[in-house]
Enzyme design. Structure first.
Site, PDB file in Angstrom:
ATOM      1  N   ASN A 157       0.661  -1.104  -0.200  1.00 35.92           N
ATOM      2  CA  ASN A 157       0.329  -0.123  -0.016  1.00 35.92           C
ATOM      3  C   ASN A 157       0.829   1.010  -0.232  1.00 35.92           C
ATOM      4  O   ASN A 157       1.152   1.652   1.243  1.00 35.92           O
ATOM      5  CB  ASN A 157      -0.807  -0.058   1.148  1.00 35.92           C
ATOM      6  CG  ASN A 157      -1.898   1.354   1.360  1.00 35.92           C
ATOM      7  OD1 ASN A 157      -1.792   1.914   0.328  1.00 35.92           O
ATOM      8  ND2 ASN A 157      -1.839   1.244   2.594  1.00 35.92           N
ATOM      9  N   LYS A 175       0.510   4.300  -0.542  1.00 32.59           N
ATOM     10  CA  LYS A 175      -0.694   5.181  -0.058  1.00 32.59           C
ATOM     11  C   LYS A 175      -0.308   6.283  -0.473  1.00 32.59           C
ATOM     12  O   LYS A 175      -0.256   5.930  -1.993  1.00 32.59           O
ATOM     13  CB  LYS A 175       0.174   5.696   1.873  1.00 32.59           C
ATOM     14  CG  LYS A 175       0.047   4.487   2.505  1.00 32.59           C
ATOM     15  CD  LYS A 175      -0.573   4.742   3.907  1.00 32.59           C
ATOM     16  CE  LYS A 175      -0.212   3.391   4.658  1.00 32.59           C
ATOM     17  NZ  LYS A 175      -0.378   3.453   5.964  1.00 32.59           N
ATOM     18  N   HIS A 196      -9.697   1.162   4.830  1.00 34.84           N
ATOM     19  CA  HIS A 196      -8.185   1.491   5.343  1.00 34.84           C
ATOM     20  C   HIS A 196      -8.762   2.221   6.695  1.00 34.84           C
ATOM     21  O   HIS A 196      -9.901   3.359   6.251  1.00 34.84           O
ATOM     22  CB  HIS A 196      -7.123   1.872   4.600  1.00 34.84           C
ATOM     23  CG  HIS A 196      -6.188   2.206   5.506  1.00 34.84           C
ATOM     24  ND1 HIS A 196      -5.787   2.869   6.210  1.00 34.84           N
ATOM     25  CD2 HIS A 196      -4.718   1.338   5.141  1.00 34.84           C
ATOM     26  CE1 HIS A 196      -3.975   2.702   6.564  1.00 34.84           C
ATOM     27  NE2 HIS A 196      -3.631   1.262   5.290  1.00 34.84           N
ATOM     28  N   GLU A 215      -6.973   4.963   8.015  1.00 43.64           N
ATOM     29  CA  GLU A 215      -6.915   6.215   7.121  1.00 43.64           C
ATOM     30  C   GLU A 215      -7.817   6.924   6.598  1.00 43.64           C
ATOM     31  O   GLU A 215      -8.361   7.787   6.717  1.00 43.64           O
ATOM     32  CB  GLU A 215      -5.202   6.342   6.649  1.00 43.64           C
ATOM     33  CG  GLU A 215      -4.083   6.216   7.614  1.00 43.64           C
ATOM     34  CD  GLU A 215      -3.032   5.478   6.598  1.00 43.64           C
ATOM     35  OE1 GLU A 215      -2.922   5.613   5.760  1.00 43.64           O
ATOM     36  OE2 GLU A 215      -2.288   4.968   7.191  1.00 43.64           O
ATOM     37  N   GLU A 232      -5.505  -5.095  10.936  1.00 45.62           N
ATOM     38  CA  GLU A 232      -4.085  -4.155  10.809  1.00 45.62           C
ATOM     39  C   GLU A 232      -4.851  -3.342  12.160  1.00 45.62           C
ATOM     40  O   GLU A 232      -6.259  -2.170  12.284  1.00 45.62           O
ATOM     41  CB  GLU A 232      -4.637  -2.792   9.512  1.00 45.62           C
ATOM     42  CG  GLU A 232      -4.161  -3.347   8.299  1.00 45.62           C
ATOM     43  CD  GLU A 232      -3.336  -2.398   7.338  1.00 45.62           C
ATOM     44  OE1 GLU A 232      -2.482  -2.719   6.955  1.00 45.62           O
ATOM     45  OE2 GLU A 232      -4.366  -1.680   7.126  1.00 45.62           O
ATOM     46  N   GLY A 246       2.280   2.046  11.209  1.00 49.89           N
ATOM     47  CA  GLY A 246       3.288   3.411  10.809  1.00 49.89           C
ATOM     48  C   GLY A 246       3.348   3.878  12.058  1.00 49.89           C
ATOM     49  O   GLY A 246       4.746   4.444  11.817  1.00 49.89           O
ATOM     50  N   SER A 269       3.231  -1.854  10.989  1.00 50.66           N
ATOM     51  CA  SER A 269       4.928  -2.249  10.780  1.00 50.66           C
ATOM     52  C   SER A 269       5.439  -3.211  10.481  1.00 50.66           C
ATOM     53  O   SER A 269       6.223  -3.994  10.936  1.00 50.66           O
ATOM     54  CB  SER A 269       4.749  -2.015  11.950  1.00 50.66           C
ATOM     55  OG  SER A 269       4.332  -0.572  11.781  1.00 50.66           O
TER      56      SER A 269
HETATM   57  P1  PGA Z   1       2.925  -0.034   7.735  1.00 49.72           P
HETATM   58  O1  PGA Z   1       1.075   0.300   6.824  1.00 49.72           O
HETATM   59  O2  PGA Z   1       3.351  -1.362   7.475  1.00 49.72           O
HETATM   60  O3  PGA Z   1       3.743   1.630   7.324  1.00 49.72           O
HETATM   61  O4  PGA Z   1       2.228   0.016   9.031  1.00 49.72           O
HETATM   62  C1  PGA Z   1       0.202  -0.496   7.212  1.00 49.72           C
HETATM   63  C2  PGA Z   1      -0.953   0.103   6.009  1.00 49.72           C
HETATM   64  O5  PGA Z   1      -1.461   0.358   6.761  1.00 49.72           O
HETATM   65  O6  PGA Z   1      -1.599  -1.346   5.334  1.00 49.72           O
END
Ligand code: PGA
Length: 255
Positions: free
Chosen positions: A10, A12, A96, A98, A168, A174, A214
C-alpha cells in the site's frame, strides 16, 4: 490447508508517476521468477496506468487504494470501479483505517464499497482493526466483529471468499509497534471463526486474512508462520524495492 500467501503493498500518498514506475520496474525485475506467492501493489490513482504497463506480463497484480460505490456521477474527486477496471486493476483496498479516521468513512459506506467492488470483479482488501484505546479497554474482538459483520452485509457465500480481510491494528500502522505473533493470531483466528459463523466453514477456510501494521522483513517470518495469517498488507516497507522483495521472500519461506 494452507492458503497461497498474498503480499500487498500500500503505497498510500507516496510516489509521483515517475517514482512509481521506477519502483515497479525494480519489483518486476526482482520478482520475475517468484511464482509461489501472490503479490500486488497499490500505487496512487495517478500512477495506476503507468505502473500497470510496467507490470504487464509480470506476476505482480495491480491494486487501487480506494473506490466510490457508484459507477459514475456527480462525486467530485472520486474514482469508480469501472474506471479502475479499465486500467486492469484487480484489487482494491477498502476501509483502510486512514480512510475511516481521517475521512470519516463509516461501516455502512465501506459495506457499499465492498459490494461494488465484488459486482465489478475487483477483489476488495477489506481493512479492519482496533485503536489503542479499544485494545486497552479489552474491546478488540468486539470492534473487529462489528466491522466484519457490517462490511460483509449482503455479500453472498459464493463471493465471500473473494473478500480479502486485512487485520490492521491501528496502533501498529506506521508506528514501528508491531503486534506480537500471538496478538495477531488471536484476532486472525477469531476472524476465521466469525466467517464460518456468518457464512460456512468453506468460506472461512478459503478467505485470506492478511496482517498489516509495521510488517518488515525482520518480523515477517514469525507473523506469516502463524496458522491464520495468510499474507501481509505493507505500508512503509513497500516503498522501497529491497524491503518489499525481502518480505515476499519471507512469505515464500513461511508457506
Ligand atoms: P505500515 O502500514 O506497514 O506502514 O504500518 C500498513 C498499512 O497501513 O496498510
Amino acid at each position: 490447508m494452507h492458503l497461497r500467501k498474498l503480499i500487498a503493498g500500500n503505497w498510500k500518498m507516496n510516489k509521483t508517476t515517475s517514482d512509481a514506475v521506477a519502483l515497479a520496474r525494480d519489483l518486476a525485475a526482482a520478482l520475475g521468477q517468484q511464482n509461489d506467492i501472490d503479490v500486488a501493489v497499490c500505487p496512487p490513482f495517478t500512477a495506476l496506468e503507468s505502473v500497470g504497463k510496467v507490470l504487464d506480463g509480470s506476476i505482480i497484480k495491480l491494486g487501487a487504494q480506494n473506490l466510490h460505490p457508484e459507477a459514475s456521477g456527480a462525486f467530485t474527486g472520486e474514482i469508480s470501479a469501472p474506471m479502475l477496471r479499465a486500467l486492469f486493476v484487480t484489487h482494491v483496498i477498502v476501509g483502510h483505517s486512514e480512510r475511516r479516521v481521517l475521512f470519516g468513512e463509516t461501516d455502512s459506506f465501506i459495506n457499499q464499497k465492498v459490494l461494488t467492488a465484488l459486482k465489478h470483479q475487483l477483489r476488495p482488501i477489506l481493512c479492519v482493526g482496533e485503536n489503542l484505546a479499544e485494545r486497552e479497554a479489552g474491546a478488540t474482538l468486539r470492534i473487529i466483529q462489528t466491522q466484519i459483520e457490517a462490511a460483509f452485509e449482503g455479500v453472498s457465500k459464493e463471493l465471500a471468499p473473494s473478500v480479502i480481510v486485512a487485520y490492521e491494528p491501528v496502533w501498529a500502522i506506521g508506528t514501528g509497534k508491531v503486534a506480537t505473533a500471538e496478538q495477531a493470531q488471536e484476532v486472525h483466528g477469531f476472524i476465521r471463526g466469525l466467517l464460518a459463523k456468518l457464512f460456512t466453514e468453506t468460506v472461512a477456510r478459503k478467505g485470506r486474512i492478511l496482517y498489516g501494521g509495521s510488517m518488515k522483513p525482520a518480523n515477517a517470518g514469525e507473523l506469516l508462520g502463524q496458522k491464520d495469517i495468510d499474507g501481509g498488507l505493507i505500508g512503509g516497507a513497500s516503498l522501497e524495492a529491497r524491503s518489499f522483495v525481502d518480505l515476499v521472500r519471507a512469505a515464500a519461506e513461511a508457506k
